[in-house]
Structures are given as C-alpha cells and as structure tokens.
Design an enzyme around this catalytic site. Structure first.
Site, PDB file in Angstrom:
ATOM      1  N   LYS A  53      42.482  45.489  42.009  1.00 54.16           N
ATOM      2  CA  LYS A  53      43.131  44.302  41.447  1.00 54.16           C
ATOM      3  C   LYS A  53      42.114  43.505  40.622  1.00 54.16           C
ATOM      4  O   LYS A  53      41.157  42.980  41.160  1.00 54.16           O
ATOM      5  CB  LYS A  53      43.682  43.393  42.555  1.00 54.16           C
ATOM      6  N   GLY A  98      33.372  38.138  44.154  1.00 58.21           N
ATOM      7  CA  GLY A  98      33.990  36.870  43.774  1.00 58.21           C
ATOM      8  C   GLY A  98      33.358  35.727  44.537  1.00 58.21           C
ATOM      9  O   GLY A  98      32.186  35.797  44.927  1.00 58.21           O
ATOM     10  N   SER A  99      34.142  34.694  44.774  1.00 56.91           N
ATOM     11  CA  SER A  99      33.591  33.483  45.390  1.00 56.91           C
ATOM     12  C   SER A  99      33.315  33.689  46.881  1.00 56.91           C
ATOM     13  O   SER A  99      33.967  34.504  47.539  1.00 56.91           O
ATOM     14  CB  SER A  99      34.565  32.323  45.197  1.00 56.91           C
ATOM     15  N   THR A 100      32.384  32.907  47.393  1.00 59.51           N
ATOM     16  CA  THR A 100      32.038  32.993  48.810  1.00 59.51           C
ATOM     17  C   THR A 100      33.235  32.593  49.670  1.00 59.51           C
ATOM     18  O   THR A 100      33.489  33.207  50.711  1.00 59.51           O
ATOM     19  CB  THR A 100      30.808  32.101  49.085  1.00 59.51           C
ATOM     20  N   ALA A 101      34.003  31.608  49.215  1.00 57.86           N
ATOM     21  CA  ALA A 101      35.156  31.159  50.014  1.00 57.86           C
ATOM     22  C   ALA A 101      36.163  32.295  50.201  1.00 57.86           C
ATOM     23  O   ALA A 101      36.618  32.561  51.322  1.00 57.86           O
ATOM     24  CB  ALA A 101      35.827  29.968  49.330  1.00 57.86           C
ATOM     25  N   CYS A 112      26.903  35.773  38.814  1.00 57.14           N
ATOM     26  CA  CYS A 112      26.592  35.462  40.219  1.00 57.14           C
ATOM     27  C   CYS A 112      25.090  35.412  40.459  1.00 57.14           C
ATOM     28  O   CYS A 112      24.615  34.653  41.293  1.00 57.14           O
ATOM     29  CB  CYS A 112      27.256  36.472  41.145  1.00 57.14           C
ATOM     30  N   GLU A 119      26.790  26.474  43.514  1.00 54.83           N
ATOM     31  CA  GLU A 119      26.919  27.396  42.392  1.00 54.83           C
ATOM     32  C   GLU A 119      27.806  26.738  41.328  1.00 54.83           C
ATOM     33  O   GLU A 119      28.970  26.433  41.588  1.00 54.83           O
ATOM     34  CB  GLU A 119      27.559  28.704  42.860  1.00 54.83           C
ATOM     35  N   GLY A 127      35.534  35.479  49.787  1.00 55.03           N
ATOM     36  CA  GLY A 127      34.837  36.535  50.531  1.00 55.03           C
ATOM     37  C   GLY A 127      34.942  36.310  52.034  1.00 55.03           C
ATOM     38  O   GLY A 127      35.177  37.248  52.807  1.00 55.03           O
TER      39      GLY A 127
HETATM   40  P1  NDP Z   1      37.837  34.067  43.317  1.00 57.00           P
HETATM   41  O1  NDP Z   1      36.890  34.502  44.369  1.00 57.00           O
HETATM   42  O2  NDP Z   1      38.996  33.227  43.697  1.00 57.00           O
HETATM   43  O3  NDP Z   1      38.444  35.345  42.548  1.00 57.00           O
HETATM   44  C1  NDP Z   1      37.876  36.625  42.548  1.00 57.00           C
HETATM   45  C2  NDP Z   1      38.973  37.673  42.713  1.00 57.00           C
HETATM   46  O4  NDP Z   1      39.595  37.524  43.992  1.00 57.00           O
HETATM   47  C3  NDP Z   1      40.112  37.569  41.710  1.00 57.00           C
HETATM   48  O5  NDP Z   1      40.626  38.854  41.453  1.00 57.00           O
HETATM   49  C4  NDP Z   1      41.127  36.741  42.470  1.00 57.00           C
HETATM   50  O6  NDP Z   1      42.444  36.878  41.988  1.00 57.00           O
HETATM   51  C5  NDP Z   1      41.002  37.318  43.855  1.00 57.00           C
HETATM   52  N1  NDP Z   1      41.428  36.437  44.927  1.00 57.00           N
HETATM   53  C6  NDP Z   1      41.619  35.096  44.898  1.00 57.00           C
HETATM   54  N2  NDP Z   1      41.999  34.655  46.122  1.00 57.00           N
HETATM   55  C7  NDP Z   1      42.058  35.741  46.932  1.00 57.00           C
HETATM   56  C8  NDP Z   1      42.361  35.933  48.299  1.00 57.00           C
HETATM   57  N3  NDP Z   1      42.692  34.912  49.075  1.00 57.00           N
HETATM   58  N4  NDP Z   1      42.299  37.181  48.796  1.00 57.00           N
HETATM   59  C9  NDP Z   1      41.965  38.231  48.027  1.00 57.00           C
HETATM   60  N5  NDP Z   1      41.658  38.100  46.711  1.00 57.00           N
HETATM   61  C10 NDP Z   1      41.697  36.876  46.181  1.00 57.00           C
HETATM   62  O7  NDP Z   1      37.004  33.361  42.208  1.00 57.00           O
HETATM   63  P2  NDP Z   1      37.540  32.248  41.169  1.00 57.00           P
HETATM   64  O8  NDP Z   1      38.076  32.992  40.050  1.00 57.00           O
HETATM   65  O9  NDP Z   1      38.482  31.293  41.769  1.00 57.00           O
HETATM   66  O10 NDP Z   1      36.208  31.445  40.866  1.00 57.00           O
HETATM   67  C11 NDP Z   1      35.815  30.393  41.750  1.00 57.00           C
HETATM   68  C12 NDP Z   1      34.331  30.368  41.891  1.00 57.00           C
HETATM   69  O11 NDP Z   1      33.886  31.581  42.453  1.00 57.00           O
HETATM   70  C13 NDP Z   1      33.574  30.258  40.592  1.00 57.00           C
HETATM   71  O12 NDP Z   1      33.468  28.956  40.168  1.00 57.00           O
HETATM   72  C14 NDP Z   1      32.261  30.868  40.956  1.00 57.00           C
HETATM   73  O13 NDP Z   1      31.440  29.890  41.541  1.00 57.00           O
HETATM   74  C15 NDP Z   1      32.616  31.921  41.975  1.00 57.00           C
HETATM   75  N6  NDP Z   1      32.697  33.270  41.413  1.00 57.00           N
HETATM   76  C16 NDP Z   1      31.732  34.153  41.751  1.00 57.00           C
HETATM   77  C17 NDP Z   1      31.742  35.416  41.210  1.00 57.00           C
HETATM   78  C18 NDP Z   1      30.698  36.407  41.538  1.00 57.00           C
HETATM   79  O14 NDP Z   1      30.512  37.354  40.778  1.00 57.00           O
HETATM   80  N7  NDP Z   1      30.019  36.288  42.653  1.00 57.00           N
HETATM   81  C19 NDP Z   1      32.771  35.836  40.250  1.00 57.00           C
HETATM   82  C20 NDP Z   1      33.806  34.853  40.022  1.00 57.00           C
HETATM   83  C21 NDP Z   1      33.726  33.614  40.579  1.00 57.00           C
HETATM   84  P3  NDP Z   1      43.015  35.818  40.902  1.00 57.00           P
HETATM   85  O15 NDP Z   1      42.138  35.921  39.720  1.00 57.00           O
HETATM   86  O16 NDP Z   1      44.378  36.332  40.684  1.00 57.00           O
HETATM   87  O17 NDP Z   1      42.969  34.475  41.557  1.00 57.00           O
END
Ligand code: NDP
Length: 525
Positions: free
Chosen positions: A227, A279-282, A335, A432, A284
């Site tokens: 996804k 993706g985000s720590t939250a 990241c 971050e 994760g």
């Molecule tokens: P998210 O962690 O929300 O998104 C990353 C991926 O996870 C997207 O595909 C998202 O889908 C999906 N996702 C969102 N919520 C869930 C869930 N509950 N369960 C499973 N998958 C989920 O990152 P954000 O886009 O909201 O960015 C927020 C912050 O995260 C940024 O400001 C940055 O600080 C950090 N970030 C870190 C990254 C890294 O590489 N470590 C990359 C991106 C963000 P969808 O896009 O449809 O919401």
C-alpha cells in the site's frame, strides 16, 4: 478521501508566519532574481537562470487508476475514489481507487495463491530473471518514472532522476543477484520464504521505498501486497505496469490504494506472514501493537532526528555541501535527514556564515525544473506541521534565518530555514520536523558531541566530519545510530543495511540484512 487543497501562502505570508511574538526572520542576503556574480567592491553582474523544465509529455496519465490485484487492474468494491494532486500546483493528477477491507482480503488471498502455486516453487534462478527484467524496465523507463515521481511528490527532478529512480533499479539488480544464492548468503542454513508480505510505504521516496520492500521480498520467494501513501500512489501504480511488462506471474505483486485504515487492515490480515512498514513513529507503534502476539515477522523503519557533527579540522567546503545535502535534499522530508547540526565552537561563527551564504543560492520552485534544488512540500498537512514547528522555534527564542528567495504563488512551498541559538531542549532540536529546517547547535569536545548527538528519542542516522580517521572510528562506536556517515551524508547503496535504534524502529533494509528480513533460515513455508 479527496486531497482538497487549501490555497497556500505567498512568499510574503510564509515569511510572516514565522514572525511571531515580535521576532521576525533574519531574511538573508540571497538575491532572489536575478542572481549575480560579484566582482568585489560592490560590483555585481546580474544574470538569470533560464527555465529548464522537464517535459511532462513522457508520462501518459489516465484519469483513473484502479487497484492492481492478481495481475489486473480492478475497480474498488466500495466504488469510491480519491484524488492525488500535484503539490507544486495543487492541480489534480488522477483519481485513485479507495480500497475496502474486502479488497484487502482479496489481494491477500490472491498473493497467497500465487505464493503456493507459482512463486515459492520457482527455482531462484527463475525468480532472478524476473527481478533482472524489472530492473532493466525501470532503467528503460527511468525518465518517465522520474517525471512521475516529481509530479506526484514535489521532489526536484534532478533528485528523482539521479537518486530515486537509479537507486530503485539498483535494488532490483542487487537482489536479483541473490535470488539463486540464498544458501551461499546464509551458509549452513536452509533459507526459505516467509509467505505473504504486507508492505506499507510513505510519501517521501515512493518508488525507492517500494523497491526497498518488493525487491528483497521477491528475491527471497515471498509474494507481496503493497500500500503506497495516499498522496503519492502514482509510481506504485505505474510499477504495476512494469510487473505486467516483465510478465511477472499474476498475484506475485499486488498494489492496493486507500487511507491509513486500509494499511492497518492489511497488516492485521490473518493470512499475512510478514509486515514491513516505513513511516511515522506513531503509526509504527500502532502497527507494532496490531502485530504483537501473532507469528508475523515485523520490520519498522520510522522517523529520525540525525546529528551531523562538524569538527574544527573538517574539510569545510565539503562539510558545507554535506550539511546542505543532509537537510535540504528532498525538502528535508527524509527520515535520516541531518536536521541537527553540531559545529565545534571554535569554527561555529564562520561556518554558520558560510552556510547562510550557501543557503541563499538554493533555488526553490518548480520540481520539474532541472535547476531546482528545493521543490514542493509533499502535502498541505505536512506544510502545516513544518510551519507549526518553525513558529515554535521562534517562540522559544531561537534565531531564525531564511534566504530571501521568492516562493511560487501556488503550491506548497517552504523556504530553506536555519535556526541558531537553539537549546537542546527546544522542540526544533527534539521533534522530527520533516521539512527544510536545520537546527544549529555547538559543542567543544568529542565527548560533548557524542552526549548531545545521542540526546534524542531517535537513532536512525548521523554524520561526522573530521580529517582524523581515528576520531571517526571513535565517534562511530559511541553514537547510537543505525547508519553513521563519515565525511559525507545521505549516501545510499543497495548493498548496505539501513535501519534504526530506539524510536527509529527495528530491523534492517538493504544488503544481506534486508534479505534476511524476508527469510526463515529453517526452511520457511
Ligand atoms: P504515516 O506514518 O501516517 O504514513 C505512512 C504510511 O502509513 C502511508 O502509506 C499511510 O497511508 C499509512 N498509514 C497511516 N496510518 C496508518 C495506520 N494506522 N496503519 C497502517 N498504515 C497507516 O506518515 P504521514 O504521512 O502522516 O506523515 C506524518 C509524519 O511522519 C511526518 O511529518 C514525518 O515526521 C513522519 N514520516 C516519516 C517517514 C519516514 O520515512 N520515516 C515517512 C513519512 C512520514 P496514508 O498515506 O493513506 O495515510
């Protein structure tokens, strides 16, 4: 979910946004337009960059993209679609299928069937052929993918062209090489695939994150359901076409699009054997909780707040470029971005002045222009988050510097920003930001540098700049970061493992470590 774009601010209003509580930004000496060569004694020769936009014509866009399940494009069962937009213009690009939980179930079922029937029974040398084919097709279509990635994500074309796409292809080349050598990679063991991998990726490096996840999974004999992020689904959907072009057996790669809750439904699916998330720590942590207590293998690659440490004997010209690349590459939406700069106190003054001068030469604007250094922020929510944290930095008394560059009137842009007079406890030194914002701090001794660098909840990456090899080795051994670059920053290679400590997640991607994350060394399924 529609990405309805709120009208963004002009250069002037973005400038005002940081002028809170009576403190205004120290606007730099950068001459926005025209640029000029200095002849000394106040004499300047003005000159202008000619626009050098890459043509969009190479990307043939449809108005709608369905899900990619079982080798076919299918409509979402709920009949719902959302819009992906160009962050540089706020114009819609295409309508994208919003998957339902039933679509997730179907995709996982199809992936399971393809795993049992086709992929896990193929000899490694046959799997390798497909991976080599995918790598070659990505290279052949590299210009198309570079334009698409910049269009959908806002990153400068010179980065998508020179970094994202070549590195994505390199990951397929690299893991293709391992597909028939698994028993040599892990001698004395009996490596086998895990089964169906659920992969959820972010928006900052959409194609590259896809390659980091799909290439090792397929090489090891797994099938996948991936996804992409909702703001950058395009390159994954075009990758579906690459799979068709490579004649990959149906169901080995499935792409589903939809909001975060669909990502959660995917990782929770009981027939999934392996979960990989970036993706985000939250999010994760939420995924970690959802997977806890099951037999699923899990890797999490989360956020970071990397320290980039400059000693007084560092090669200064290279270090300036390294700092710029470390934080302004991909608008800082990285990241492992070097978002905390530690400069040894004895050189801090002149170093910061040089950094400000260099900042003023960065060109912010159209991501498709080949001269652009800093493109558009990926989405409106991310821009709001950057603005909020920058305001917090100003409110906490940190000194802000922004070059006087003009921002495009439309789209989501933010000036490259530098903060000095930053306390360790400041939010901009701890959280971050994921934007083009650098916090500069100082240190006196190596021990103090280590102490300050490790004073973070994250542990993804770090950088050290010094001419002393012994000091590099000493610093590397003391820093709690998964990757430490020496006299360089943000360098990636498919052969090298990447991953974090602490809140930056666990598990490694890249290299043999990345392959191991998709294998059971005791025979597999
Ligand atoms: P998210 O962690 O929300 O998104 C990353 C991926 O996870 C997207 O595909 C998202 O889908 C999906 N996702 C969102 N919520 C869930 C869930 N509950 N369960 C499973 N998958 C989920 O990152 P954000 O886009 O909201 O960015 C927020 C912050 O995260 C940024 O400001 C940055 O600080 C950090 N970030 C870190 C990254 C890294 O590489 N470590 C990359 C991106 C963000 P969808 O896009 O449809 O919401």
């Amino acid at each position: 979910m529609s990405q309805k774009a709120p009208r963004r601010k002009s250069a002037v209003t973005t400038q005002r946004a940081v002028a809170v509580r009576g403190r205004s930004a120290d606007v730099g000496r950068g001459t926005p337009s025209p640029s000029s060569w200095s002849l000394g004694e106040g004499q300047q020769i003005p000159w202008e960059y000619a626009p050098a936009p890459e043509s969009r014509d190479i990307v043939a866009l449809k108005s709608r993209y369905g899900l990619f399940i079982g080798g076919k494009e299918v409509a979402p069962r709920g009949g719902q679609w959302f819009t992906t937009v160009d962050p540089a213009t706020e114009e819609p690009i295409a309508e994208i299928a919003r998957a339902t939980v039933k679509d997730v179930d179907q995709a996982v079922g199809v992936a399971r069937k393809a795993f049992k029937r086709d992929w896990s029974t193929l000899p490694g040398s046959e799997r390798a052929k497909y991976l080599f084919r995918i790598a070659r097709i990505l290279q052949e279509r590299s210009r198309e993918f570079a334009v698409l990635e910049s269009l959908d994500g806002g990153k400068p074309i010179k980065e998508s062209r020179d970094v994202d796409v070549p590195l994505a292809a390199a990951h397929f080349w690299y893991y293709a090489g391992w597909a028939d050598k698994l028993e040599y990679a892990f001698p004395g063991r009996n490596p086998g695939p895990l089964g169906v991998a659920a992969q959820v990726i972010p928006w900052n490096f959409p194609l590259l994150m896809l390659a980091w996840k799909i290439a090792p999974a397929l090489a090891a004999g797994n099938t996948v359901v991936l996804k992409p992020a909702s703001s950058t689904p395009m390159s994954a959907l075009f990758f579906a076409d690459v799979c068709r072009q490579a004649d990959l057996p149906a169901g080995v790669v499935n792409i589903i699009t939809g909001p975060g809750e669909i990502g959660l439904a995917l990782v929770k699916h009981p027939d999934v054997d392996k979960v990989a998330f970036t993706g985000s720590t939250a999010v994760g942590k939420e995924i970690g909780r959802a997977v806890a207590g099951t037999n699923k293998a899990l890797t999490l690659e989360l956020g970071g707040k990397a320290a980039n440490i400059i000693f007084d004997d560092a090669p200064i010209d290279q270090a300036i470029e390294g700092v710029i690349n470390g934080i302004y590459f991909n608008q800082g939406e990285v990241c492992c971005a070097g978002s905390r700069l530690f400069v040894q106190e004895s050189i801090a003054g002149p170093f910061i002045e040089r950094l400000k001068d260099r900042l003023s030469t960065l060109r912010v604007g159209d991501p498709l222009d080949k001269n652009t250094d800093v493109g558009a922020i990926n989405n409106a929510a991310q821009l709001a988050k950057i603005e909020e944290l920058v305001e917090a930095g100003v409110a906490e008394g940190c000194d802000i510097y922004q070059p006087a560059c003009e921002l495009p009137a439309r789209g989501w842009f933010f000036r490259p920003t530098l903060f000095t007079n930053v306390a360790q406890s400041s939010r901009i030194a701890q959280e971050e930001i994921f934007g083009p914002v650098l916090s500069v701090l100082t240190f006196r001794t190596p021990a103090e540098a280590v102490e300050k660098a490790n004073n973070t909840a994250y542990g993804l990456s770090a950088g050290v700049w010094t001419e002393k090899g012994s000091r590099i080795l000493s610093m590397v051994s003391k820093m709690r970061a998964g990757v430490v670059w020496a006299n360089t920053f943000n360098r990636f290679d498919p052969t090298s493992p990447f991953g974090g400590y602490k809140e930056s997640g666990f598990g490694r991607e890249g290299g043999l470590h990345g392959l191991l994350a998709y294998l059971d060394l005791d025979g597999g399924h």
